[in-house]
Structures are given as C-alpha cells and as structure tokens.
Design a protein around this motif. Structure first.
Motif, PDB file in Angstrom:
ATOM      1  N   GLU A 130      14.400  46.321 131.922  1.00 28.08           N
ATOM      2  CA  GLU A 130      13.540  45.810 132.984  1.00 28.08           C
ATOM      3  C   GLU A 130      14.018  46.225 134.371  1.00 28.08           C
ATOM      4  O   GLU A 130      13.212  46.331 135.306  1.00 28.08           O
ATOM      5  CB  GLU A 130      13.462  44.288 132.864  1.00 28.08           C
ATOM      6  CG  GLU A 130      12.740  43.850 131.587  1.00 28.08           C
ATOM      7  CD  GLU A 130      12.777  42.352 131.356  1.00 28.08           C
ATOM      8  OE1 GLU A 130      11.954  41.872 130.557  1.00 28.08           O
ATOM      9  OE2 GLU A 130      13.618  41.657 131.971  1.00 28.08           O
ATOM     10  N   LYS A 131      15.305  46.484 134.515  1.00 28.76           N
ATOM     11  CA  LYS A 131      15.838  46.917 135.810  1.00 28.76           C
ATOM     12  C   LYS A 131      15.589  48.394 136.066  1.00 28.76           C
ATOM     13  O   LYS A 131      15.377  48.819 137.205  1.00 28.76           O
ATOM     14  CB  LYS A 131      17.342  46.640 135.877  1.00 28.76           C
ATOM     15  CG  LYS A 131      17.960  46.968 137.229  1.00 28.76           C
ATOM     16  CD  LYS A 131      19.427  46.546 137.288  1.00 28.76           C
ATOM     17  CE  LYS A 131      20.023  46.834 138.667  1.00 28.76           C
ATOM     18  NZ  LYS A 131      21.446  46.398 138.747  1.00 28.76           N
ATOM     19  N   TYR A 132      15.562  49.195 134.967  1.00 29.03           N
ATOM     20  CA  TYR A 132      15.403  50.643 135.105  1.00 29.03           C
ATOM     21  C   TYR A 132      14.240  51.159 134.245  1.00 29.03           C
ATOM     22  O   TYR A 132      14.426  52.044 133.401  1.00 29.03           O
ATOM     23  CB  TYR A 132      16.683  51.363 134.699  1.00 29.03           C
ATOM     24  CG  TYR A 132      17.909  50.936 135.457  1.00 29.03           C
ATOM     25  CD1 TYR A 132      18.105  51.301 136.792  1.00 29.03           C
ATOM     26  CD2 TYR A 132      18.900  50.153 134.847  1.00 29.03           C
ATOM     27  CE1 TYR A 132      19.237  50.914 137.488  1.00 29.03           C
ATOM     28  CE2 TYR A 132      20.035  49.759 135.533  1.00 29.03           C
ATOM     29  CZ  TYR A 132      20.197  50.137 136.856  1.00 29.03           C
ATOM     30  OH  TYR A 132      21.329  49.755 137.537  1.00 29.03           O
ATOM     31  N   TRP A 159      18.572  45.690 131.198  1.00 28.30           N
ATOM     32  CA  TRP A 159      18.665  47.087 131.643  1.00 28.30           C
ATOM     33  C   TRP A 159      17.283  47.734 131.599  1.00 28.30           C
ATOM     34  O   TRP A 159      16.891  48.446 132.528  1.00 28.30           O
ATOM     35  CB  TRP A 159      19.641  47.842 130.739  1.00 28.30           C
ATOM     36  CG  TRP A 159      20.018  49.228 131.226  1.00 28.30           C
ATOM     37  CD1 TRP A 159      21.100  49.558 131.984  1.00 28.30           C
ATOM     38  CD2 TRP A 159      19.321  50.448 130.968  1.00 28.30           C
ATOM     39  NE1 TRP A 159      21.118  50.922 132.222  1.00 28.30           N
ATOM     40  CE2 TRP A 159      20.034  51.492 131.607  1.00 28.30           C
ATOM     41  CE3 TRP A 159      18.157  50.778 130.265  1.00 28.30           C
ATOM     42  CZ2 TRP A 159      19.636  52.830 131.550  1.00 28.30           C
ATOM     43  CZ3 TRP A 159      17.748  52.105 130.212  1.00 28.30           C
ATOM     44  CH2 TRP A 159      18.478  53.113 130.850  1.00 28.30           C
TER      45      TRP A 159
END
Length: 256
Positions: free
Chosen positions: A93-95, A91
């Motif tokens: 790294e995605k956001y 999460w």
C-alpha cells in the motif's frame, strides 16, 4: 548402588542432550536458514522442489523500503529472468507503483502477510484475515490472483500451513538463504547462493538488501553457466498430486 544410580542418571541425561542436539540440527538443515522456527509440527511448507530439469527460482521479500528495487528489476530485465516477489501489505500500500512495476515486468507477486507478524502466534481467524487482506491489496493493483505466501521470519506451525492449504494458497519457504539482510558483500552473497543451489531450489533474497542488486548479475550468470534455468516459484512447484517429505521437499506423487 549409589554410584551405579548416579552413573545411570548421567547416561540418561547425556542421551537426552544428544537427541535434542540431533533434532535441532535436523531442523536447521531442513530449513536451510537461520530464521526458521519449527515447533515440531508435521505440516510443512515447500522448501524446495524435487525436479531433475535444473529449474530454480529466485525470490525477493519486500517489507522495508525500495532503495535498490529499480536496480534489481533492471538486472532481471537485462538477463530475461522472471522472479517472485513477496510483499507485505503495508509495503504494497505504501509503494503501489512498485507493485505495478514488478507485475508489469512479468514477475510473480505473492503475499508476505499483512503485518509481518510471527504467524505461529495467531489464531486461525487472524491468519485468514492476514492472507485475505494482503492478497486483496496486491490483486487490487495487479488484477492478478495471489497463489503464494511466505511466512515472515520463516515462522510457521501446523495451524498456519493447514490454513494456507484450506484457502488455496501455497506456503513457500526456501532452501538457499542469501543472508543479504546481514549486509554481506556482493561476492559473499553470490558465493552462498551458487554453492547451495541445486535443481528445484528456491533462493531467498530481499529487495532492500544492501548488496543484493550488485550480486544479482554474478548469481544469474554463474548459475546459468552451470545449466540452471530461472522460473517464478509458481512455475517451479507442483500444483496438484504431490507430497512434501520430512525435509520440506515437494515431490510429485509416483516419483521414485
């Protein structure tokens, strides 16, 4: 004699069943939530804190999506409340923009693991890797060290807690479960939280709960009216000279 033997066997079995139920009830009571797994280990995370100053902490686990995160941050900002967010590495790294936004708003960020796995099933080296990699992913974005860890699913054993302590990360549970992940209504979420919160409580919410953001102003206003003060978990817990009792309450050494 045969009747006596059968009767004795029945008594023994009944006693064993009662003991099993009693232990299970104690476990659920100590956890304060349905998603806690206890293997009978005695190394415990922090469920709540022994305080008499009415300080409490609200926390948000971040693993799936960001749909309601802006609204949560808006309510926290308007109320002047600083909270703690636990983010999973994938999460984070995605956001990364949300990790930075949360940190820049003055909130605390802890790790919620790298992979959202059942930590009690991992080896010591796997646990260390989860903690290290997920913490570094947060620090890379915020520039701040990570001191707190919340096990996914509330799952832990002796090895996990001992490893957290060895690497200098405080393992954090909760004693107030909003159950917002069940998509309860805002009124049900707020009622659950308000009814269960006491001085030193740690409240569990999720950033992507369907009605969590909607419930937040009710929770904050009601608890403040009762005299509670919101602080991040890092300011709620004791960092040294403490013990953790059998129910997971962190108590300063020397306290009565």
């Amino acid at each position: 004699m045969r009747v006596l033997s059968v009767r004795l066997k029945y008594i023994v079995m009944t006693f064993a069943l009662v003991m099993l139920v009693t232990v299970g009830a104690f476990t659920a009571s100590a956890a304060g939530a349905s998603e806690v797994y206890w293997t009978g280990a005695r190394s415990l995370p922090i469920y709540n804190v022994g305080r008499e100053d009415n300080k409490i902490a609200i926390s948000f686990d971040c693993a799936w999506g960001v749909d309601y995160t802006d609204e949560i941050l808006k309510h926290l900002d308007e109320a002047g409340v600083r909270a703690t967010f636990f983010t999973v590495q994938f999460w984070t790294e995605k956001y990364p923009e949300y990790v930075k936004k949360i940190s820049d708003a003055g909130h605390e960020i802890g790790t919620h693991s790298s992979t959202h796995s059942y930590m009690s099933k991992l080896s010591e080296q796997e646990i260390r890797t989860e903690l290290k990699n997920s913490s570094e992913a947060i620090t890379k974005i915020t520039g701040k060290p990570v001191e707190l860890f919340r096990p996914p699913y509330g799952d832990y054993d002796n090895l996990l807690i001992d490893t957290c302590n060895a690497v200098g990360v405080y393992p954090i549970q909760w004693d107030v479960d909003s159950l917002d992940w069940k998509d309860l209504s805002a009124s049900d979420i707020s009622a659950r939280i308000v009814e269960r919160t006491k001085s030193g409580s740690i409240i569990l919410c999720h950033n992507n709960g369907l009605h969590t953001a909607e419930a937040l102003p009710i929770v904050i206003d009601t608890l403040r009216a009762k005299g509670f003060e919101f602080v991040p978990i890092g300011e709620l817990i004791y960092k040294e000279n403490y013990t953790i009792d059998a129910a997971g309450k962190q108590i300063p050494n020397g306290a009565a």
